[in-house]
Design an enzyme around this catalytic site. Structure first.
Site, PDB file in Angstrom:
ATOM      1  N   ASP A  13       0.823  -1.221   0.000  1.00  0.00           N
ATOM      2  CA  ASP A  13       0.000   0.000   0.000  1.00  0.00           C
ATOM      3  C   ASP A  13       0.853   1.266   0.000  1.00  0.00           C
ATOM      4  OD1 ASP A  13      -2.293  -1.730   0.405  1.00  0.00           O
ATOM      5  OD2 ASP A  13      -1.709  -1.800   2.506  1.00  0.00           O
ATOM      6  N   LYS A  16       2.407   2.261  -5.027  1.00  0.00           N
ATOM      7  CA  LYS A  16       3.125   1.774  -6.208  1.00  0.00           C
ATOM      8  C   LYS A  16       2.330   2.016  -7.485  1.00  0.00           C
ATOM      9  CE  LYS A  16       3.029  -2.269  -4.331  1.00  0.00           C
ATOM     10  NZ  LYS A  16       2.557  -1.942  -2.973  1.00  0.00           N
ATOM     11  N   GLY A  40      -4.341  -4.058  -4.378  1.00  0.00           N
ATOM     12  CA  GLY A  40      -5.293  -3.000  -4.690  1.00  0.00           C
ATOM     13  C   GLY A  40      -4.512  -1.739  -4.995  1.00  0.00           C
ATOM     14  N   HIS A  41      -4.311  -1.476  -6.271  1.00  0.00           N
ATOM     15  CA  HIS A  41      -3.513  -0.318  -6.663  1.00  0.00           C
ATOM     16  C   HIS A  41      -4.435   0.819  -7.073  1.00  0.00           C
ATOM     17  CE1 HIS A  41      -0.082  -3.327  -7.728  1.00  0.00           C
ATOM     18  NE2 HIS A  41      -0.252  -3.161  -6.440  1.00  0.00           N
ATOM     19  N   GLN A 223       2.048  -5.891  -3.234  1.00  0.00           N
ATOM     20  CA  GLN A 223       2.460  -5.981  -1.808  1.00  0.00           C
ATOM     21  C   GLN A 223       3.788  -5.246  -1.543  1.00  0.00           C
ATOM     22  OE1 GLN A 223       1.672  -9.456  -3.217  1.00  0.00           O
ATOM     23  NE2 GLN A 223      -0.441  -8.966  -2.861  1.00  0.00           N
TER      24      GLN A 223
HETATM   25  P1  GDP Z   1      -0.329   0.428  -3.831  1.00  0.00           P
HETATM   26  O1  GDP Z   1      -1.054  -0.845  -3.545  1.00  0.00           O
HETATM   27  O2  GDP Z   1       1.098   0.410  -3.415  1.00  0.00           O
HETATM   28  O3  GDP Z   1      -0.499   0.881  -5.254  1.00  0.00           O
HETATM   29  O4  GDP Z   1      -0.981   1.544  -2.919  1.00  0.00           O
HETATM   30  P2  GDP Z   1      -2.538   1.769  -2.590  1.00  0.00           P
HETATM   31  O5  GDP Z   1      -3.240   2.184  -3.784  1.00  0.00           O
HETATM   32  O6  GDP Z   1      -3.092   0.632  -1.800  1.00  0.00           O
HETATM   33  O7  GDP Z   1      -2.445   2.910  -1.481  1.00  0.00           O
HETATM   34  C1  GDP Z   1      -1.961   4.113  -1.721  1.00  0.00           C
HETATM   35  C2  GDP Z   1      -3.048   5.121  -1.404  1.00  0.00           C
HETATM   36  O8  GDP Z   1      -2.434   6.348  -1.229  1.00  0.00           O
HETATM   37  C3  GDP Z   1      -4.039   5.305  -2.537  1.00  0.00           C
HETATM   38  O9  GDP Z   1      -5.279   5.699  -2.016  1.00  0.00           O
HETATM   39  C4  GDP Z   1      -3.415   6.432  -3.336  1.00  0.00           C
HETATM   40  O10 GDP Z   1      -4.375   7.185  -4.061  1.00  0.00           O
HETATM   41  C5  GDP Z   1      -2.830   7.259  -2.241  1.00  0.00           C
HETATM   42  N1  GDP Z   1      -1.590   7.961  -2.582  1.00  0.00           N
HETATM   43  C6  GDP Z   1      -0.557   7.552  -3.363  1.00  0.00           C
HETATM   44  N2  GDP Z   1       0.450   8.458  -3.313  1.00  0.00           N
HETATM   45  C7  GDP Z   1       0.028   9.449  -2.471  1.00  0.00           C
HETATM   46  C8  GDP Z   1       0.627  10.645  -1.967  1.00  0.00           C
HETATM   47  O11 GDP Z   1       1.761  10.984  -2.286  1.00  0.00           O
HETATM   48  N3  GDP Z   1      -0.121  11.381  -1.088  1.00  0.00           N
HETATM   49  C9  GDP Z   1      -1.369  11.016  -0.688  1.00  0.00           C
HETATM   50  N4  GDP Z   1      -2.036  11.785   0.176  1.00  0.00           N
HETATM   51  N5  GDP Z   1      -1.965   9.898  -1.141  1.00  0.00           N
HETATM   52  C10 GDP Z   1      -1.275   9.125  -2.011  1.00  0.00           C
END
Ligand code: GDP
Length: 426
Positions: A13, A16, A40-41, A223
């Site tokens: 999370d 990525k 869940g991206h 992950q």
């Molecule tokens: P992933 O699984 O690594 O792709 O990450 P997720 O999507 O689960 O979680 C990242 C969350 O943080 C999502 O709701 C994104 O929209 C949000 N997000 C990503 N980068 C940033 C950031 O720099 N700032 C903020 N506030 N939210 C972010």
């Protein structure tokens, strides 16, 4: 041989998806390497918010070919729904390819995941209950069904019948659960196959052809490295290798073809599920981070545990994965704090621990060795150039660079596509 790996450096999370989407603008192909629909991206563009589970995060870039690699486990219904949902929103999915070597997640895997978690009671791992763990277990024990089996109905029928029979013995005998019926399951698979058939290819050949043609490829992990089955916080881990090495294996890319490993780290720590978390904040600071970072699971809605940046765990993943550049995301979440903690070690009584031990029991009751640096107490969400970040924020990034032994290249200051600083492109 220009392949870039994008991987999570913590417990997943880390954002990525957003980074992959942004960097895909300059790539020809994005290959998803591991995991299943437990990922869940989230990507926010001017077309709205997209939550991807199996489809690679390059899909919103129309010129990018998107590959689900051999290391991924696929629940066909979830993938078909996801692709249909994207098509309904006007997203071009014609560049999608699915490895014929990828393994299938079947309904009995999901049921076993649920039953096994129930059996663990308070020691539950906290899986997303999607069946990925049992599917990887079948892969390793050589019982798995693969995408290539779908091509030949008679082969599928034979292999599936054997598996349904064996799983029913387990479901009924061990768990007292009703047996699954073979015929509807078989027919469902045939129907879903019709939709996916044109996308099924030997992706490792196509990936290698692209690399040999000099095309830029991004390999995307799901992950995070602290959830790696070998070097993560076992048993509170995922069933695949969300590491740089796992990325190569899952995507069909050789280590010598990789020229950058981007480690995505949040500016603080979160994790879902069980396991020790010495830097965890169970107070209002932790709650404020959760609210500001919207730290609830994309698929499960579960609140994530929050804490200060755990430099011990982060240093471990940076070193083991040869991180060449750090992407530090969600920096804006820390905009409101007077001072910001960094966990530089763990302490159990008089014992100082500077790595994540294999035996997690050694961490029980561990306290974080926290160092505090001044916060910047101002909004960073509008910043686009590294030099415009408040000095205290730059210093915070500098401390993280020192701990991780790699430079911060990207900084996330909000969820939108544009809220990303590339230090090399001011
Ligand atoms: P992933 O699984 O690594 O792709 O990450 P997720 O999507 O689960 O979680 C990242 C969350 O943080 C999502 O709701 C994104 O929209 C949000 N997000 C990503 N980068 C940033 C950031 O720099 N700032 C903020 N506030 N939210 C972010």
């Amino acid at each position: 041989m220009p392949a870039t790996i994008i991987m999570g450096g913590q417990w997943g999370d880390e954002g990525k998806g957003k980074l992959t989407d942004a960097l895909a603008a300059n790539a020809a192909m994005v290959v998803r390497a591991n995991g299943g629909s437990n990922a869940g991206h989230t990507i926010q563009t001017d077309q709205g918010t997209f939550k991807l589970r199996l489809v690679p995060s390059g899909i919103l870039n129309p010129h990018v070919r998107c590959v689900i690699g051999a290391g991924v486990v696929i629940e066909l219904g979830t993938l078909v729904n996801e692709l249909r949902g994207l098509q309904e929103r006007g997203i071009d999915t014609s560049g999608m390819m699915i490895s014929d070597r990828a393994h299938l997640v079947l309904p009995f895997h999901k049921r076993l995941d649920q039953l096994e978690e129930q059996r663990r009671e308070q020691d539950e791992i906290g899986t997303t209950l999607n069946g990925n763990g049992p599917a990887y277990a079948d892969k390793a024990s050589r019982h798995g069904l693969r995408v290539c089996d779908l091509r030949r109905p008679e082969i599928l029928r034979r292999k599936l019948a054997i598996e349904v029979d064996a799983k029913n013995q387990n479901l009924a005998g061990v768990f007292g659960d009703p047996p699954l019926e073979f015929q509807p399951l078989y027919e469902d698979l045939l129907e879903l196959t019709e939709f996916l058939r044109p996308m099924v290819v030997p992706t490792e050949v196509i990936v290698q052809d692209a690399l040999h043609a000099g095309q830029r490829i991004i390999v995307e992990c799901a992950q995070g490295a602290m959830l790696d089955i070998d070097y993560g916080t076992y048993p509170y881990v995922t069933s695949s290798s969300p590491t740089a090495a796992g990325a190569c294996q899952g995507a069909g890319v050789a280590p010598s073809q990789v020229d950058a490993v981007i480690g995505v780290y949040k500016a603080y720590t979160t994790r879902v599920g069980g396991g020790p978390m010495p830097a965890e904040l169970l107070d209002e600071t932790g709650e404020l981070i959760r609210v500001r970072g919207r730290e609830w699971g994309v698929n499960t809605g579960r609140p994530r545990r929050t804490g200060w940046f755990d430099a011990v765990a982060a240093r471990q993943t940076s070193r083991l994965n040869g991180i060449t550049n750090i992407a530090l995301t969600l920096l804006d979440v820390l905009d409101v704090f007077d001072e910001i903690g960094i966990c530089e070690g763990y302490r159990v009584g008089d014992l100082a621990i500077s790595h994540v031990p294999a035996l997690l029991d050694e961490l029980s009751g561990a306290a974080p060795d926290l160092k505090f640096v001044p916060g910047w107490s101002q909004d960073t969400t509008h910043v686009r150039d590294f030099a415009d970040l408040p000095l205290e924020a730059q210093k915070y990034l500098n401390v993280i660079e020192t701990h991780l032994g790699a430079p911060v290249r990207y900084v996330g200051v909000g969820p939108d596509r544009e809220q990303l600083i590339d230090r090399l492109h001011a």
